[in-house]
Scaffold this active site. Structure first.
Site, PDB file in Angstrom:
ATOM      1  N   ASP A   1      25.380  25.068  -8.825  1.00 42.68           N
ATOM      2  CA  ASP A   1      26.689  25.349  -9.446  1.00 42.68           C
ATOM      3  C   ASP A   1      26.497  26.099 -10.762  1.00 42.68           C
ATOM      4  OD1 ASP A   1      28.174  23.611  -7.514  1.00 42.68           O
ATOM      5  OD2 ASP A   1      26.916  22.096  -8.448  1.00 42.68           O
TER       6      ASP A   1
ATOM      7  N   GLU B   1      22.156  27.846  -2.577  1.00 35.02           N
ATOM      8  CA  GLU B   1      22.853  29.135  -2.567  1.00 35.02           C
ATOM      9  C   GLU B   1      22.144  30.185  -3.421  1.00 35.02           C
ATOM     10  OE1 GLU B   1      27.056  29.085  -2.518  1.00 35.02           O
ATOM     11  OE2 GLU B   1      27.250  30.910  -3.680  1.00 35.02           O
TER      12      GLU B   1
HETATM   13  O1  TRH Z   1      19.894  23.481  -6.746  1.00 33.18           O
HETATM   14  P1  TRH Z   1      20.515  23.809  -5.452  1.00 33.18           P
HETATM   15  O2  TRH Z   1      20.237  22.869  -4.367  1.00 33.18           O
HETATM   16  O3  TRH Z   1      22.051  23.947  -5.629  1.00 33.18           O
HETATM   17  C1  TRH Z   1      23.009  23.469  -4.708  1.00 33.18           C
HETATM   18  C2  TRH Z   1      23.650  24.547  -3.970  1.00 33.18           C
HETATM   19  O4  TRH Z   1      24.227  25.478  -4.818  1.00 33.18           O
HETATM   20  C3  TRH Z   1      24.708  23.978  -3.080  1.00 33.18           C
HETATM   21  O5  TRH Z   1      25.335  24.996  -2.380  1.00 33.18           O
HETATM   22  C4  TRH Z   1      25.690  23.248  -3.903  1.00 33.18           C
HETATM   23  O6  TRH Z   1      26.633  22.665  -3.097  1.00 33.18           O
HETATM   24  C5  TRH Z   1      24.959  22.224  -4.685  1.00 33.18           C
HETATM   25  O7  TRH Z   1      23.958  22.817  -5.468  1.00 33.18           O
HETATM   26  C6  TRH Z   1      25.895  21.463  -5.562  1.00 33.18           C
HETATM   27  O8  TRH Z   1      19.967  25.241  -4.959  1.00 33.18           O
HETATM   28  P2  TRH Z   1      20.256  26.712  -5.530  1.00 33.18           P
HETATM   29  O9  TRH Z   1      21.650  27.133  -5.280  1.00 33.18           O
HETATM   30  O10 TRH Z   1      19.200  27.542  -4.968  1.00 33.18           O
HETATM   31  O11 TRH Z   1      20.035  26.591  -7.081  1.00 33.18           O
HETATM   32  C7  TRH Z   1      18.763  26.487  -7.658  1.00 33.18           C
HETATM   33  C8  TRH Z   1      18.759  27.244  -8.978  1.00 33.18           C
HETATM   34  O12 TRH Z   1      17.553  26.957  -9.672  1.00 33.18           O
HETATM   35  C9  TRH Z   1      18.803  28.760  -8.785  1.00 33.18           C
HETATM   36  O13 TRH Z   1      19.638  29.326  -9.784  1.00 33.18           O
HETATM   37  C10 TRH Z   1      17.357  29.185  -9.012  1.00 33.18           C
HETATM   38  C11 TRH Z   1      16.941  28.193 -10.047  1.00 33.18           C
HETATM   39  N1  TRH Z   1      15.503  27.957 -10.206  1.00 33.18           N
HETATM   40  C12 TRH Z   1      14.929  28.286 -11.424  1.00 33.18           C
HETATM   41  O14 TRH Z   1      15.616  28.787 -12.322  1.00 33.18           O
HETATM   42  N2  TRH Z   1      13.606  28.040 -11.608  1.00 33.18           N
HETATM   43  C13 TRH Z   1      12.813  27.497 -10.642  1.00 33.18           C
HETATM   44  O15 TRH Z   1      11.598  27.297 -10.852  1.00 33.18           O
HETATM   45  C14 TRH Z   1      13.417  27.190  -9.388  1.00 33.18           C
HETATM   46  C15 TRH Z   1      12.579  26.599  -8.284  1.00 33.18           C
HETATM   47  C16 TRH Z   1      14.766  27.422  -9.203  1.00 33.18           C
END
Ligand code: TRH
Length: 379
Positions: free
Chosen positions: A25, A271
């Site tokens: 989010d 996402e």
């Molecule tokens: O963290 P998420 O599982 O987020 C989820 C989804 O958005 C889902 O649709 C929603 O319903 C839920 O949250 C509430 O996965 P997502 O979307 O990939 O977000 C991870 C974030 O973390 C993304 O912006 C990338 C970031 N990230 C970093 O900044 N550094 C890192 O080392 C890693 C592994 C990820």
């Protein structure tokens, strides 16, 4: 002479983000906010109710500050008392973050009324273009909410992509030392579960030399269990058979891209990381956010169908099968390992497909620009 007759873009924006869980989010909201400020010159106030999670994603954000400026964005801690009275021209509710009655009333009292956007979750399902842009009048107040759907097909809002992304990626890859080429490097991010140890087991006994780069996430306990460790942390390195695992610190959001760019295959989730992996133009494996009602299976299917529609049946089936097993928490290393071999034998095809797919996405335009255009005509 051609004149630009488009009305000016509304300048003052509020983005409200309620962190439900994980990073998605705030990850999407922050990426959108940064891009609207940096590339569209807009004044962005980003309201986030969980600054501690935000801080993990972007360490410069201080969880103790009620108000702070970072990357040209005015970041506010969103608490029940902190609703704005001087509402901007556009109000974005990220993923149905519920606005308070006070905030809605302030919006209704404003002249002109703000453009009110509900930014939805990404889905590749067929119904999305039809629902993108639909309106929902408020039952009591003179306000209209527009549904803005990200998507991967024409007629949707597209997905986020910074203007300089391709240039930065190409420059980064160009600067990389040439790699030996015989090690398959993967990044591993996901929701964890039994399929993690099945996969590590399969890779350790598999024919290829594998390097798994694992950023700190809830997948770590599964990796620790596989290596018989009580806990593991960033900097730890483990070897078994043909597999090496290196645990990385959780990267700042913009640096995470570089990890994706340099890997041969990226395991991503939710996402935002899922979208970044598509822009990395590398083969990917998607761990979809699981929903209690099982709705995620339809979404997984819809995306994998679209993603593989240009491929021949064997390759397309190998993608679908591996993604299915990964998401259902496959416990057999033999089953998952066989599916991996069936997939990875097509690595060159998967690589060219990843590039082709990014080209198709680019044609839809980037979400931030699409959103600015959308609001322009509705103020
Ligand atoms: O963290 P998420 O599982 O987020 C989820 C989804 O958005 C889902 O649709 C929603 O319903 C839920 O949250 C509430 O996965 P997502 O979307 O990939 O977000 C991870 C974030 O973390 C993304 O912006 C990338 C970031 N990230 C970093 O900044 N550094 C890192 O080392 C890693 C592994 C990820």
């Amino acid at each position: 002479m051609l004149l630009d007759t488009a009305p000016p873009a509304p300048r003052r924006w509020e983005i409200f983000c309620n962190v439900v869980d994980h990073f998605g989010d705030v990850g999407v909201s922050w990426r959108l906010a940064r891009q609207l400020a940096a590339e569209h010159g807009l004044q962005i106030r980003l309201w986030v109710d969980d600054l501690a999670t935000f801080h993990q994603l972007w360490p410069q954000v201080d969880p103790a500050q009620r108000r702070q400026w970072v990357e040209g964005v005015d970041i506010r801690h969103w608490t029940p008392e902190a609703d704005p009275s001087d509402i901007g021209d556009v109000v974005v509710e990220a993923f149905g973050s519920r606005l308070s009655d006070g905030c809605l009333e302030a919006m209704a009292a404003r002249t002109p009324r703000p453009v009110w956007i509900n930014l939805e979750y990404l889905s590749a399902e067929d119904w999305v273009p039809e629902f993108h842009g639909r309106v929902s009048p408020h039952p009591r107040l003179p306000l209209t909410k527009y549904f803005f759907f990200p998507g991967v097909t024409a007629g949707t809002g597209g997905v986020l992509r910074e203007r300089a992304l391709d240039i930065e990626r190409n420059a980064f890859l160009h600067d990389q030392e040439s790699r030996a080429g015989y090690v398959t490097t993967v990044s591993l991010f996901g929701y964890g579960g039994p399929s993690v140890s099945s996969l590590l087991d399969a890779w350790s006994g598999g024919p290829d030399t594998m390097l798994a780069l694992v950023p700190e996430s809830r997948l770590l306990p599964d990796v620790a269990r596989f290596f018989g460790q009580p806990r593991i942390q960033a900097g730890d390195r483990f070897e078994r058979g043909n597999l090496s695992v290196l645990v990385l610190p959780f990267q700042r959001q913009d640096l995470y891209d570089r990890l994706l760019w340099r890997c041969d295959c990226n395991f991503v989730r939710g996402e935002d990381s899922f979208v970044r992996a598509q822009w990395a133009e590398r083969p990917l494996v998607w761990n979809i956010y699981p929903q209690d009602n099982g709705a995620h299976w339809g979404k997984l299917h819809a995306f994998s169908q679209r993603y593989s529609e240009d491929l021949d049946d064997t390759v397309a089936a190998s993608i679908r099968e591996f993604w299915r097993l990964w998401n259902r928490g496959e416990t057999s290393a033999t089953v998952l390992g066989t599916a991996w071999q069936r997939l990875w034998i097509h690595r060159d095809t998967l690589q060219s497909q990843a590039r082709r797919w990014a080209g198709r996405l680019r044609e839809i335009g980037d979400l931030a620009s699409n959103l600015v255009d959308f609001t322009r005509s509705r103020l």
